[in-house]
Design a protein around this motif. Sequence first.
Motif, short mmCIF file in Angstrom:
data_model
loop_
_atom_site.label_atom_id
_atom_site.label_comp_id
_atom_site.label_asym_id
_atom_site.label_seq_id
_atom_site.Cartn_x
_atom_site.Cartn_y
_atom_site.Cartn_z
N ASN A 244 -44.85 40.33 16.15
CA ASN A 244 -45.55 39.34 16.99
C ASN A 244 -45.70 39.85 18.42
O ASN A 244 -45.60 39.09 19.38
CB ASN A 244 -44.80 38.01 16.98
N THR A 245 -45.94 41.15 18.54
CA THR A 245 -46.09 41.77 19.86
C THR A 245 -47.51 41.54 20.37
O THR A 245 -48.49 41.86 19.68
CB THR A 245 -45.80 43.27 19.79
N SER A 271 -45.56 39.85 25.29
CA SER A 271 -44.49 39.16 24.57
C SER A 271 -44.23 39.87 23.24
O SER A 271 -45.12 40.51 22.68
CB SER A 271 -44.86 37.70 24.32
N SER A 272 -43.00 39.76 22.77
CA SER A 272 -42.63 40.38 21.50
C SER A 272 -41.36 39.72 20.97
O SER A 272 -40.50 39.30 21.75
CB SER A 272 -42.40 41.88 21.69
N ASN A 273 -41.27 39.62 19.65
CA ASN A 273 -40.04 39.13 19.04
C ASN A 273 -39.01 40.22 18.85
O ASN A 273 -37.85 39.94 18.58
CB ASN A 273 -40.35 38.48 17.69
N ARG A 278 -33.71 38.41 17.25
CA ARG A 278 -33.75 37.59 18.46
C ARG A 278 -33.97 38.41 19.73
O ARG A 278 -33.81 37.88 20.83
CB ARG A 278 -32.47 36.76 18.61
N THR A 280 -36.15 38.99 21.76
CA THR A 280 -37.46 38.57 22.26
C THR A 280 -37.66 39.01 23.71
O THR A 280 -36.71 39.21 24.46
CB THR A 280 -37.60 37.04 22.18
N ARG A 282 -40.43 38.02 27.02
CA ARG A 282 -41.56 37.27 27.58
C ARG A 282 -41.76 37.79 28.99
O ARG A 282 -40.95 37.52 29.89
CB ARG A 282 -41.28 35.77 27.58
#
Length: 814
Positions: A244-245, A271-273, A278, A280, A282
Amino acid sequence: MRKMLFAAMLQLCALTLAAQNIVKGKVVDDQGMPLAGATVMLNNKQGQYTDAEGYFRFSNVSGNKAEVSISFIGYEPLKQTVTVPSGAVFHLKKGNHWLNEVTVSSIQATAQSPVAYTNVNQKQLNRNNLGQDVPYLLSFTPSFVATSDAGTGVGYTDFRIRGTDASRINVTINGIPYNDADEQGTYWVDIPDIASSLDNIQVQRGVGTSTNGAGAFGANINLQTERPALKPAGEVDLSYGSFNTFKGDVKVSSGLINHHWAIDSRFSSISSNGYIDRATARLYSYFLQAGYYAANTTFKLVTFGGSEKTYHAWDGVPADSLDTHRTYNPCGFMGFDASGKPLYYKNQTDNYLQTTYQLIGIHRFSDKLSLNAALHYTPGSGYYEEYMQNQVLAQYGLTPFYVNGTEVTNSDLVRQQWMTNQFAGGVFTLNYQTEKLTAQLGGALNDYWGDHYGQVTWVKNYVGSLLPDWQYYRNNVNKWDGNIYLKLNYDILPVLNIYTDLQYRQVHYSLYGQNENWDDALNAMQPLNVNQMFHFFNPKVGLMYRPSAHNQLFASFAVAHREPARTNYTDATSGEWPTNETLYDTEVGYKYDLPWASFGINGYFMNYKNQLVLTGKINDIGEALTTNMPKSYRTGIELTWAVKPVACLRWNAGLTLSKNRIDNYMEYVDVYSGSDWTWSRQVANYLGSVPIAFSPSVIGNSVLAFVKHGFEADLETHWVGKQYIDNTGSSARALSAYCVNNIRLSYQIPVKGLQQLQLSLLLNNVLNEQYISNAWTYSYYYQASSGDPMTRYNDFGYFPQAGFNLLAGLSVKF
């Protein structure tokens, strides 16, 4: 090694013949020296600047002829019609012309500098700029190893050059120091997507040329922000991919207004997960510059900054989880719920906000004399928050409490560790140049001041009055850093020049208050009372010999000093402070250059005195110490080559072979005993000559690129040899060698009314290599009772990197 050879075979097999309509060239002065930063316009529509070697290149040029217009500071403009395709050398004559750019560039090496360096231009940076941080964009340069806590190159990233860690590598932006003055490291996460606003990066290996700020103790990196757009322009870049980058940025440029003014701006979101659980990130950032450009005087205001919120991933993956749960993240663990499911604190995060302001100016007194100067100011503030289990309340200044008649002296709690700081100062360079002599007198004066403090925001089942944001420690730091240098480069003969660089640097460091560590002997937080002054003289001398246009040979010797960083003091026994480190660097290099191929070899011997390393020894409160080692060294050979057999194909590669050792190394290991594993003592093991941790003896990189009619395909290969996690040279505490291959595909679609519409696809780790780029270890003995044999144990934290993953991008330029 077989994987590396296989990758090289793939690249060689990809060599094919093709043609492309290009216009390229090199811009030089009357003496044939390259002019970096010259403005080149093609048909009065496309524009770019020459790179550090004076080269420019336009692809996909239509028609049989094209008009090339070139201008540069202090030279007469040149306009020339060329055939397509073509390549030529353009000579500019001295004259008066407006200053097309302002930069404090005296710290950059040039073609006459006897140092090992690599220039990375804007096009090279943009090639892989789909969200990953600067260390990953530089990973194709010689002797460079990048790593990431989250395993993706987004968030907290780190790097080493020749095995030297980031706290020993000087980083400047527009000649202004960027390293954290206190800890001396470089935090790219605080300036996310800065690569989208850069014109070029120069990486100097070894001591390099004199620079401003933190001591260059093995390498220095200079970032130059982008030059003003010559015409009004806009750009939108979007990318999305694995984990999810996401990256999105918008750029707007005014172009030249009334022939003197220009404004350029950018806003970015990343942003990336993360690959690790976890992990992550932001991230938000901005860049804004406004400049006034006149014939002899130019001023430029540059401001950039960023905010970051990243989930902790710095504990690493335990050894027993690598095979079963490779992405396991122990950070934030709170225990288990009633069903046995693990619970994690959702706000186990690092939070920071930083902005930078730079006012840069240049004035040309004559064709021979000019002055560059800059003022800067950087405020920053942030904290990391973490859930802590079974903490001793007294160590946080909290009173024990009672629950159902039972006294509670230990409890879970949430704490925040804050830092607020400011960094300000000025830099200058007076430049003088004649036909044979180039002289630069420069320097800087910078001040860093700030506070570190800890707060308790919550205590489990606490009974009583917990004051809001209760502070349990606080200390303040102040660091003055000043330097002055004189650089002289003189042509003894038309083919031989001598280089001399003398720098004096003074550092005053003070640190007062309470440390975050508890001192059992004092029954209080460890006191800090540091007041240290350092005086460093850093001379450099070298020769550059150019017997022909295709050959050059250089040799240099340089001395560098580095003061201890914050942790070297906070982890030391009070009053027993470490001393400074000294480096003696000898470099010898040769380069052979042809229009279609080049080859370089550089040998180095970096001899350290009192290098600070971890030995396992602890201080009076049990914290690991960094100890000055009398003698250690790094020596090696760096090979680089580039081949371009046809216009559409190029192969750039490098290989570093090195030996990195500490002499007379003594290891200290903790001993625990009894059924409750009580710490009893330390034992010392003399190991003699040992390899330096995280210094692989083999580092290789390769980029094979095919370009034709707007389509480009790159195969990138990175090889990193075996790395030891500590300084014992034990294979039980080492990282295996790895070879990672990435593929990048891009295509520019011609669209009327658009300057560029480009689609990109970055396929990372296409062979799904399961590799680890970083780790930590703690070794200890257990002895049941006195006289029993001791058994050695090791705890590990590993940082696995992502397997196969991809990023897709869209770039639109108006």
